[in-house]
Design a protein around this motif. Structure first.
Motif, PDB file in Angstrom:
ATOM      1  N   LYS A 190       0.839  -1.212   0.000  1.00 38.29           N
ATOM      2  CA  LYS A 190       0.000   0.000   0.000  1.00 38.29           C
ATOM      3  C   LYS A 190       0.866   1.251   0.000  1.00 38.29           C
ATOM      4  O   LYS A 190       0.572   2.236  -0.699  1.00 38.29           O
ATOM      5  N   ILE A 191       1.923   1.239   0.815  1.00 37.55           N
ATOM      6  CA  ILE A 191       2.802   2.407   0.880  1.00 37.55           C
ATOM      7  C   ILE A 191       3.435   2.667  -0.477  1.00 37.55           C
ATOM      8  O   ILE A 191       3.523   3.828  -0.935  1.00 37.55           O
ATOM      9  N   ILE A 192       3.857   1.594  -1.147  1.00 35.19           N
ATOM     10  CA  ILE A 192       4.467   1.760  -2.476  1.00 35.19           C
ATOM     11  C   ILE A 192       3.458   2.323  -3.459  1.00 35.19           C
ATOM     12  O   ILE A 192       3.769   3.227  -4.260  1.00 35.19           O
ATOM     13  N   ILE A 193       2.201   1.811  -3.419  1.00 37.04           N
ATOM     14  CA  ILE A 193       1.151   2.308  -4.324  1.00 37.04           C
ATOM     15  C   ILE A 193       0.892   3.782  -4.070  1.00 37.04           C
ATOM     16  O   ILE A 193       0.786   4.607  -4.998  1.00 37.04           O
ATOM     17  N   ILE A 194       0.784   4.124  -2.767  1.00 34.92           N
ATOM     18  CA  ILE A 194       0.491   5.534  -2.419  1.00 34.92           C
ATOM     19  C   ILE A 194       1.634   6.435  -2.864  1.00 34.92           C
ATOM     20  O   ILE A 194       1.416   7.511  -3.475  1.00 34.92           O
ATOM     21  N   LEU A 195       2.866   6.035  -2.578  1.00 34.82           N
ATOM     22  CA  LEU A 195       4.008   6.863  -2.976  1.00 34.82           C
ATOM     23  C   LEU A 195       4.116   6.982  -4.499  1.00 34.82           C
ATOM     24  O   LEU A 195       4.426   8.074  -5.030  1.00 34.82           O
ATOM     25  N   SER A 196       3.802   5.888  -5.173  1.00 37.35           N
ATOM     26  CA  SER A 196       3.836   5.927  -6.645  1.00 37.35           C
ATOM     27  C   SER A 196       2.765   6.860  -7.178  1.00 37.35           C
ATOM     28  O   SER A 196       3.003   7.650  -8.132  1.00 37.35           O
ATOM     29  N   SER A 197       1.587   6.789  -6.575  1.00 38.16           N
ATOM     30  CA  SER A 197       0.485   7.670  -7.014  1.00 38.16           C
ATOM     31  C   SER A 197       0.845   9.137  -6.782  1.00 38.16           C
ATOM     32  O   SER A 197       0.613   9.999  -7.642  1.00 38.16           O
ATOM     33  N   ILE A 198       1.388   9.400  -5.601  1.00 40.52           N
ATOM     34  CA  ILE A 198       1.779  10.781  -5.295  1.00 40.52           C
ATOM     35  C   ILE A 198       2.840  11.264  -6.284  1.00 40.52           C
ATOM     36  O   ILE A 198       2.788  12.419  -6.775  1.00 40.52           O
ATOM     37  N   PHE A 199       3.803  10.401  -6.578  1.00 39.37           N
ATOM     38  CA  PHE A 199       4.861  10.780  -7.516  1.00 39.37           C
ATOM     39  C   PHE A 199       4.288  11.089  -8.897  1.00 39.37           C
ATOM     40  O   PHE A 199       4.676  12.077  -9.552  1.00 39.37           O
ATOM     41  N   ILE A 200       3.334  10.238  -9.332  1.00 39.31           N
ATOM     42  CA  ILE A 200       2.725  10.460 -10.662  1.00 39.31           C
ATOM     43  C   ILE A 200       1.943  11.763 -10.671  1.00 39.31           C
ATOM     44  O   ILE A 200       1.982  12.545 -11.645  1.00 39.31           O
ATOM     45  N   ILE A 201       1.178  12.018  -9.589  1.00 35.56           N
ATOM     46  CA  ILE A 201       0.398  13.270  -9.520  1.00 35.56           C
ATOM     47  C   ILE A 201       1.318  14.483  -9.576  1.00 35.56           C
ATOM     48  O   ILE A 201       1.042  15.486 -10.258  1.00 35.56           O
ATOM     49  N   ILE A 202       2.438  14.385  -8.829  1.00 32.12           N
ATOM     50  CA  ILE A 202       3.380  15.504  -8.841  1.00 32.12           C
ATOM     51  C   ILE A 202       3.949  15.715 -10.238  1.00 32.12           C
ATOM     52  O   ILE A 202       4.071  16.876 -10.709  1.00 32.12           O
ATOM     53  N   ILE A 203       4.244  14.672 -10.945  1.00 37.99           N
ATOM     54  CA  ILE A 203       4.773  14.785 -12.307  1.00 37.99           C
ATOM     55  C   ILE A 203       3.747  15.441 -13.210  1.00 37.99           C
ATOM     56  O   ILE A 203       4.065  16.332 -14.028  1.00 37.99           O
ATOM     57  N   ILE A 204       2.478  14.995 -13.062  1.00 40.64           N
ATOM     58  CA  ILE A 204       1.414  15.565 -13.905  1.00 40.64           C
ATOM     59  C   ILE A 204       1.261  17.060 -13.641  1.00 40.64           C
ATOM     60  O   ILE A 204       1.110  17.877 -14.566  1.00 40.64           O
ATOM     61  N   ILE A 205       1.303  17.413 -12.373  1.00 39.43           N
ATOM     62  CA  ILE A 205       1.155  18.839 -12.027  1.00 39.43           C
ATOM     63  C   ILE A 205       2.315  19.652 -12.581  1.00 39.43           C
ATOM     64  O   ILE A 205       2.139  20.744 -13.139  1.00 39.43           O
ATOM     65  N   LEU A 206       3.475  19.120 -12.430  1.00 38.67           N
ATOM     66  CA  LEU A 206       4.649  19.837 -12.937  1.00 38.67           C
ATOM     67  C   LEU A 206       4.598  19.981 -14.456  1.00 38.67           C
ATOM     68  O   LEU A 206       4.989  21.030 -15.017  1.00 38.67           O
ATOM     69  N   LEU A 207       4.093  18.982 -15.135  1.00 37.22           N
ATOM     70  CA  LEU A 207       3.980  19.057 -16.583  1.00 37.22           C
ATOM     71  C   LEU A 207       2.912  20.065 -17.014  1.00 37.22           C
ATOM     72  O   LEU A 207       3.079  20.812 -17.976  1.00 37.22           O
ATOM     73  N   SER A 208       1.813  20.067 -16.253  1.00 34.85           N
ATOM     74  CA  SER A 208       0.702  20.963 -16.628  1.00 34.85           C
ATOM     75  C   SER A 208       1.053  22.433 -16.361  1.00 34.85           C
ATOM     76  O   SER A 208       0.482  23.322 -17.001  1.00 34.85           O
TER      77      SER A 208
END
Length: 214
Positions: A190-208
């Motif tokens: 679960k921790i890995i999934i959550i951290l991965s999700s957070i990382f992806i969201i941060i990447i998306i925000i930075l790209l947008s």
């Protein structure tokens, strides 16, 4: 079985003797008395020719009897015990200078004769008594063996119970360990999934926001 000869001796000096059958006992008795002095044991049994010589040594005095049955030791032992008690209770022979007087010897010959006749006539009773004693010994031995077996069985049952309890505890520990391992794995997942999700969201925000050029 028959007691054919008996005597009392101080060392190798015969104080009183009596034979119920014809025959020469002197040489054999002399050898047995010598053996008693050499061994210095309380009880001695020796077979010479067709007779068995039983002795009882008490306070330096040897009480001896001869039988014609090598298998029976109960009657000779009882005979010698009674004779020794009779002489110890009536120390007339020991109060006189050795060798004792003819009258004293005659008196103790009568004692020997009475005891020999008594035990020769009562040997059946002594055999029965001896058999009863042997049966009681066997019974006691069997009872002791049964008690030991029961104690060993009880200890074995305790050991088996402890082993079973240990096995149950081991299985319970294994189950607990497996459940704990699964919980830890699932939590890490679960921790890995959550951290991965957070990382992806941060990447998306930075790209947008063109922070990271596309």
């Amino acid at each position: 079985m028959t007691i054919t000869y008996s005597c009392i001796a101080n060392g190798r000096v015969i104080l009183a003797e009596l034979a119920l059958t014809r025959g020469s006992y002197q040489d054999a008795v002399s050898s047995v008395l010598k053996l008693v002095l050499l061994k210095a044991e309380k009880k001695t049994t020796a077979r010479i020719g067709s007779y068995v010589y039983h002795t009882l040594l008490l306070d330096g005095i040897t009480y001896l009897c001869t039988t014609d049955n090598p298998l029976d030791v109960t009657v000779p032992s009882a005979f010698l015990d009674e004779v020794s008690r009779t002489f110890s209770e009536n120390p007339l022979m020991f109060q006189e200078p050795f060798p004792p007087s003819n009258s004293t010897v005659a008196d103790f010959q009568q004692v020997l004769g009475r005891c020999m006749m008594k035990y020769n006539q009562s040997q059946g009773e002594f055999m029965i008594s001896g058999l009863k004693s042997q049966v009681m010994d066997v019974k006691n031995s069997m009872s002791q063996n049964i008690d030991k077996m029961l104690k060993r069985e009880e200890k074995l049952n305790i050991l088996i119970d402890r082993t079973n309890n240990l096995q149950v505890a081991t299985k319970a520990f294994q189950k607990t360990t497996t459940k704990t391992s699964k919980k830890i794995w699932w939590r890490n997942y679960k921790i890995i999934i959550i951290l991965s999700s957070i990382f992806i969201i941060i990447i998306i925000i930075l790209l947008s926001t063109n922070v990271i050029p596309v």
